[in-house]
Design a protein around this motif. Structure first.
Motif, PDB file in Angstrom:
ATOM      1  N   GLN A 112       0.857  -1.085  -0.019  1.00  0.00           N
ATOM      2  CA  GLN A 112      -0.100  -0.019  -0.069  1.00  0.00           C
ATOM      3  C   GLN A 112       0.979   1.246   0.015  1.00  0.00           C
ATOM      4  O   GLN A 112       0.752   2.223   0.927  1.00  0.00           O
ATOM      5  CB  GLN A 112      -1.073   0.122   1.374  1.00  0.00           C
ATOM      6  CG  GLN A 112      -2.019  -1.056   1.260  1.00  0.00           C
ATOM      7  CD  GLN A 112      -2.160  -1.588   2.786  1.00  0.00           C
ATOM      8  OE1 GLN A 112      -1.294  -2.245   3.290  1.00  0.00           O
ATOM      9  NE2 GLN A 112      -3.383  -1.069   3.178  1.00  0.00           N
ATOM     10  N   GLY A 123       3.767   8.284  10.339  1.00  0.00           N
ATOM     11  CA  GLY A 123       3.349   6.983  10.042  1.00  0.00           C
ATOM     12  C   GLY A 123       1.992   6.479  10.925  1.00  0.00           C
ATOM     13  O   GLY A 123       1.864   6.969  11.898  1.00  0.00           O
ATOM     14  N   GLY A 124       1.240   5.531  10.392  1.00  0.00           N
ATOM     15  CA  GLY A 124       0.252   5.124  10.871  1.00  0.00           C
ATOM     16  C   GLY A 124       0.352   4.274  12.278  1.00  0.00           C
ATOM     17  O   GLY A 124      -0.244   4.331  12.908  1.00  0.00           O
ATOM     18  N   SER A 125       1.314   3.645  12.399  1.00  0.00           N
ATOM     19  CA  SER A 125       1.686   2.800  13.480  1.00  0.00           C
ATOM     20  C   SER A 125       1.982   3.830  14.602  1.00  0.00           C
ATOM     21  O   SER A 125       1.316   3.467  15.868  1.00  0.00           O
ATOM     22  CB  SER A 125       3.119   1.901  13.473  1.00  0.00           C
ATOM     23  OG  SER A 125       2.794   1.171  12.286  1.00  0.00           O
ATOM     24  N   HIS A 142      -4.547  -4.520  11.938  1.00  0.00           N
ATOM     25  CA  HIS A 142      -3.017  -4.278  11.428  1.00  0.00           C
ATOM     26  C   HIS A 142      -2.142  -4.710  12.819  1.00  0.00           C
ATOM     27  O   HIS A 142      -2.365  -4.279  13.947  1.00  0.00           O
ATOM     28  CB  HIS A 142      -2.561  -2.810  11.155  1.00  0.00           C
ATOM     29  CG  HIS A 142      -1.314  -2.664  10.504  1.00  0.00           C
ATOM     30  ND1 HIS A 142       0.168  -2.421  11.366  1.00  0.00           N
ATOM     31  CD2 HIS A 142      -0.873  -2.600   9.258  1.00  0.00           C
ATOM     32  CE1 HIS A 142       0.884  -2.242  10.326  1.00  0.00           C
ATOM     33  NE2 HIS A 142       0.600  -2.717   9.294  1.00  0.00           N
ATOM     34  N   CYS A 177       0.289  -3.528  14.190  1.00  0.00           N
ATOM     35  CA  CYS A 177       0.694  -2.176  14.878  1.00  0.00           C
ATOM     36  C   CYS A 177      -0.194  -1.927  16.254  1.00  0.00           C
ATOM     37  O   CYS A 177       0.316  -1.486  17.268  1.00  0.00           O
ATOM     38  CB  CYS A 177       0.995  -0.959  13.944  1.00  0.00           C
ATOM     39  SG  CYS A 177      -0.577  -0.328  13.616  1.00  0.00           S
ATOM     40  N   GLY A 222     -10.551  -0.217   5.986  1.00  0.00           N
ATOM     41  CA  GLY A 222      -9.573  -0.744   5.012  1.00  0.00           C
ATOM     42  C   GLY A 222      -8.710  -1.604   5.500  1.00  0.00           C
ATOM     43  O   GLY A 222      -7.205  -1.130   5.911  1.00  0.00           O
ATOM     44  N   THR A 260      -5.803  -4.279   6.331  1.00  0.00           N
ATOM     45  CA  THR A 260      -4.632  -4.612   5.206  1.00  0.00           C
ATOM     46  C   THR A 260      -4.708  -5.704   4.373  1.00  0.00           C
ATOM     47  O   THR A 260      -4.093  -5.816   3.430  1.00  0.00           O
ATOM     48  CB  THR A 260      -3.235  -4.603   6.165  1.00  0.00           C
ATOM     49  OG1 THR A 260      -3.301  -3.789   7.216  1.00  0.00           O
ATOM     50  CG2 THR A 260      -2.037  -4.708   5.782  1.00  0.00           C
ATOM     51  N   ASP A 296      -8.938   2.706  12.826  1.00  0.00           N
ATOM     52  CA  ASP A 296      -7.770   2.574  11.959  1.00  0.00           C
ATOM     53  C   ASP A 296      -8.003   2.698  10.640  1.00  0.00           C
ATOM     54  O   ASP A 296      -8.617   1.719   9.861  1.00  0.00           O
ATOM     55  CB  ASP A 296      -6.862   1.284  12.398  1.00  0.00           C
ATOM     56  CG  ASP A 296      -5.636   1.502  11.523  1.00  0.00           C
ATOM     57  OD1 ASP A 296      -5.425   2.367  10.768  1.00  0.00           O
ATOM     58  OD2 ASP A 296      -4.815   0.287  11.792  1.00  0.00           O
ATOM     59  N   ALA A 312      -5.984   4.040   8.399  1.00  0.00           N
ATOM     60  CA  ALA A 312      -4.683   4.365   7.562  1.00  0.00           C
ATOM     61  C   ALA A 312      -4.937   4.286   6.066  1.00  0.00           C
ATOM     62  O   ALA A 312      -4.710   5.029   5.401  1.00  0.00           O
ATOM     63  CB  ALA A 312      -3.546   3.502   8.257  1.00  0.00           C
ATOM     64  N   HIS A 313      -5.380   3.050   5.662  1.00  0.00           N
ATOM     65  CA  HIS A 313      -5.656   3.079   4.057  1.00  0.00           C
ATOM     66  C   HIS A 313      -7.017   3.402   3.910  1.00  0.00           C
ATOM     67  O   HIS A 313      -6.804   4.332   2.885  1.00  0.00           O
ATOM     68  CB  HIS A 313      -5.663   1.347   4.002  1.00  0.00           C
ATOM     69  CG  HIS A 313      -5.497   1.296   2.321  1.00  0.00           C
ATOM     70  ND1 HIS A 313      -4.414   1.321   1.677  1.00  0.00           N
ATOM     71  CD2 HIS A 313      -6.517   0.885   1.446  1.00  0.00           C
ATOM     72  CE1 HIS A 313      -4.698   1.048   0.529  1.00  0.00           C
ATOM     73  NE2 HIS A 313      -5.869   0.725   0.436  1.00  0.00           N
ATOM     74  N   ASP A 365      -3.474   7.854   6.792  1.00  0.00           N
ATOM     75  CA  ASP A 365      -2.146   7.856   6.327  1.00  0.00           C
ATOM     76  C   ASP A 365      -2.302   8.572   4.960  1.00  0.00           C
ATOM     77  O   ASP A 365      -2.832   8.283   4.190  1.00  0.00           O
ATOM     78  CB  ASP A 365      -1.467   6.405   5.787  1.00  0.00           C
ATOM     79  CG  ASP A 365      -0.791   5.829   7.111  1.00  0.00           C
ATOM     80  OD1 ASP A 365      -0.561   6.370   8.024  1.00  0.00           O
ATOM     81  OD2 ASP A 365      -0.275   4.703   6.953  1.00  0.00           O
ATOM     82  N   HIS A 390       0.364   8.952   3.294  1.00  0.00           N
ATOM     83  CA  HIS A 390       1.214   8.567   2.548  1.00  0.00           C
ATOM     84  C   HIS A 390       1.013   7.149   1.630  1.00  0.00           C
ATOM     85  O   HIS A 390       1.424   6.237   1.108  1.00  0.00           O
ATOM     86  CB  HIS A 390       2.584   8.166   2.903  1.00  0.00           C
ATOM     87  CG  HIS A 390       2.445   7.297   4.431  1.00  0.00           C
ATOM     88  ND1 HIS A 390       2.454   7.880   5.488  1.00  0.00           N
ATOM     89  CD2 HIS A 390       2.503   5.885   4.443  1.00  0.00           C
ATOM     90  CE1 HIS A 390       2.169   6.747   6.549  1.00  0.00           C
ATOM     91  NE2 HIS A 390       2.393   5.659   5.855  1.00  0.00           N
ATOM     92  N   LYS A 391      -0.614   6.678   1.831  1.00  0.00           N
ATOM     93  CA  LYS A 391      -1.389   5.747   1.173  1.00  0.00           C
ATOM     94  C   LYS A 391      -2.146   6.257   0.178  1.00  0.00           C
ATOM     95  O   LYS A 391      -1.656   6.919  -0.992  1.00  0.00           O
ATOM     96  CB  LYS A 391      -2.132   4.812   2.080  1.00  0.00           C
ATOM     97  CG  LYS A 391      -1.022   3.987   3.003  1.00  0.00           C
ATOM     98  CD  LYS A 391      -1.340   3.189   3.958  1.00  0.00           C
ATOM     99  CE  LYS A 391      -0.385   2.097   4.525  1.00  0.00           C
ATOM    100  NZ  LYS A 391      -0.977   1.870   5.983  1.00  0.00           N
TER     101      LYS A 391
END
Ligand SMILES: *Cc1c(COP(=O)(O)O)cnc(C)c1O
Length: 529
Positions: free
Chosen positions: A105, A165-167, A224, A226, A279, A281, A306, A308-309, A335, A337-338
């Protein structure tokens, strides 16, 4: 030639003209790289084993040492050497802008966002306190304000931050949730509740008298890793992460969530948070947020989503129904960055109630915060994020949002989801492929099971997927990932490049068919032997 003095060397390294010439070379090389990737020229990756790559990288360090001090390095030589380092770095990189790169991703990032990142790096803006990066702090707050409203939060009421970051964003949100459940736990520590739950509990869930069971997180079974890691970091123990079963679409079962919470309440177990996913993983499934928020409200439990995605689907009129209800969560992670296609890493965390933004981290650092201007604390990121020296990571997001507008994100999201659906259709039509389920977003999961493996046992079919994935990677034919669902191994494609087209998908399928057929015959031979 006269050897370089230390001062010469420093002057040269900081010479603006050297920067200008290297920068011109670099921008040309990067544009060429993009162009060849986008034309699908060459492999997805020039596969090189890690030891060879490392030896080559070391070689450059050692050459430089041999040269230094020998003779005056001219600016021209340096520009040539710089070019060589850039070329090798582009050549050995995974080519995310190649249309057959459909693995993780991680997006084929918007090129101009990368240029904004270069500006951030050159000016070295950091964001512990406002004055160290005044414009980048402003940019980040502007982006967060717009994004929070797009998610459905009410302006002026929600709190938000950007972190690495998502984590880390998920850990930060769960620290705030823990603080909400156990006031004072930051100072007194996790073990204190065992001795005197009355002093700590501010929640009706805590305080059943007698021995208090360890608190838990109640999470989507496909959450996830994390999230489990956050439980470990917080000292709760990963055994205290309770996984709620998912339904046949791999969405959290609301009935199972409700019965889990009922059971925990009966036994007096404190629940720090319910963690839903927008979303996942593994397969890109979206939990029913409205229904989950409803249950959490009735039980008085913090809801963390979460996203993130999937959070960025809020930009798409066609797909935003998947993330309806995010504004009801106590905290949400997205995120950029996704699915907002900026370079790693830029993660956003939102709290529905802005009062919670200071809950995750309590300590003060007197050398950072200026008591003569207490109102500045609102702009000092270090109070709300884990990081002290924090990279200014939102400039690229702000830049492309300013240049192309929010419709750009909608176009990108709709585009990659359309391509994922097309891939799914092609996979369904291929006789050697078993698909998992139609994709909700841009993640497609499938297995290659050619005729010779139809009767093979499950382990053989699993091993075939792993072999096939590695084979395509090493050939540079395609980049796919693998995942495990109910114990079985699947191949996984994530469309993160809006320029991945039909031709690229056909090419990937052709490679899968050829390699799979050839190798499966060998497997089958072994099995029957
Ligand atoms: C990617 C992802 C994460 C991890 O985020 P990073 O930015 O990689 O740290 C967590 N949860 C979900 C659902 C994700 O997709």
């Amino acid at each position: 030639m006269r050897p370089l003095t230390s001062l010469d060397l420093i002057r040269l390294a900081y010479d603006p003209e050297l920067m200008r010439h290297c920068g011109e070379r670099m921008s040309r090389l990067m544009a060429d790289h993009l162009a060849t990737c986008q034309r699908a020229e060459g492999p997805v990756q020039h596969w090189v084993t890690p030891d060879l790559n490392e030896r080559q990288a070391l070689g450059y360090l050692e050459n430089r040492q041999a040269r230094s001090g020998e003779s005056e390095a001219s600016e021209g030589d340096l520009v040539e050497q710089f070019q060589e380092l850039v070329q090798v770095s582009l050549r050995q990189a995974q080519r995310l802008h190649h249309p057959r790169c459909v693995g993780h991703q991680v997006p084929a990032s918007v090129p101009l966002a990368g240029l904004f990142d270069a500006l951030t790096a050159l000016t070295n803006q950091v964001q512990g306190v406002y004055e160290m990066g005044p414009w980048s702090v402003a940019v980040e707050r502007a982006v967060l304000a717009k994004m929070g409203e797009t998610l459905g939060f009410r302006a002026g009421e929600f709190g938000s931050l950007v972190t690495s970051g998502g984590s880390l964003a998920n850990l930060t949100a769960l620290l705030a949730a823990r603080d909400h459940c156990f006031e004072g736990i930051w100072q007194r520590g996790n073990m204190a509740h065992v001795e005197s739950v009355e002093q700590l509990g501010n929640s009706s869930q805590c305080g059943n008298g007698g021995t208090t069971p360890a608190p838990v997180l109640v999470v989507n079974a496909d959450a996830h890793y994390c999230i489990e890691r956050a439980a470990g970091v917080m000292g709760m123990g990963t055994d205290n992460v309770l996984r709620v079963p998912v339904d046949s679409d791999r969405r959290m079962s609301v009935a199972a969530l409700e019965s889990t919470l009922n059971d925990l309440r009966r036994r007096g177990v404190p629940v720090i948070a319910v963690v839903a996913v927008a979303g996942t993983t593994a397969v890109g499934a979206f939990d029913p947020i409205h229904a989950i928020a409803d249950v959490c409200r009735r039980f008085g439990v913090w809801l963390h989503v979460d996203a993130a995605h999937g959070g960025a689907l809020c930009f798409s009129r066609r797909h935003r129904h998947w993330v309806d209800g995010l504004h009801l969560a106590d905290s949400v992670v997205v995120d950029a960055h996704k699915m907002m296609f900026v370079p790693a890493v830029c993660a956003m965390l939102f709290y529905r109630n802005r009062a919670h933004r200071f809950s995750a981290f309590h300590q003060s650092a007197p050398y950072l915060f200026d008591p003569s201007a207490p109102e500045m604390a609102e702009y000092d990121n270090a109070v709300v994020t884990f990081e002290c020296t924090k990279r200014a990571s939102a400039l690229g997001l702000w830049g492309i949002w300013s240049l192309f507008g929010p419709d750009f994100f909608e176009a990108m999201i709709d585009g990659v989801i359309d391509v994922a659906r097309e891939l799914y259709e092609k996979l369904v039509a291929a006789d050697f492929i078993e698909t998992f389920q139609p994709p909700s977003c841009n993640i497609v999961v499938f297995r290659a099971v050619p005729p010779s493996l139809r009767e093979a046992n499950a382990e053989v079919v699993d091993r075939h997927q792993l072999w096939l994935r590695r084979r395509l990677l090493e050939q540079g034919a395609a980049y796919l990932t693998q995942t495990r669902i109910d114990g079985r191994i699947y191949l996984r494609a994530t469309i993160m490049n809006p320029l991945t087209d039909s031709a690229a998908l056909d090419c990937i399928l052709r490679s899968l068919r050829e390699e799979s057929g050839q190798h499966a015959a060998d497997w089958a031979g072994q099995c029957h032997a």
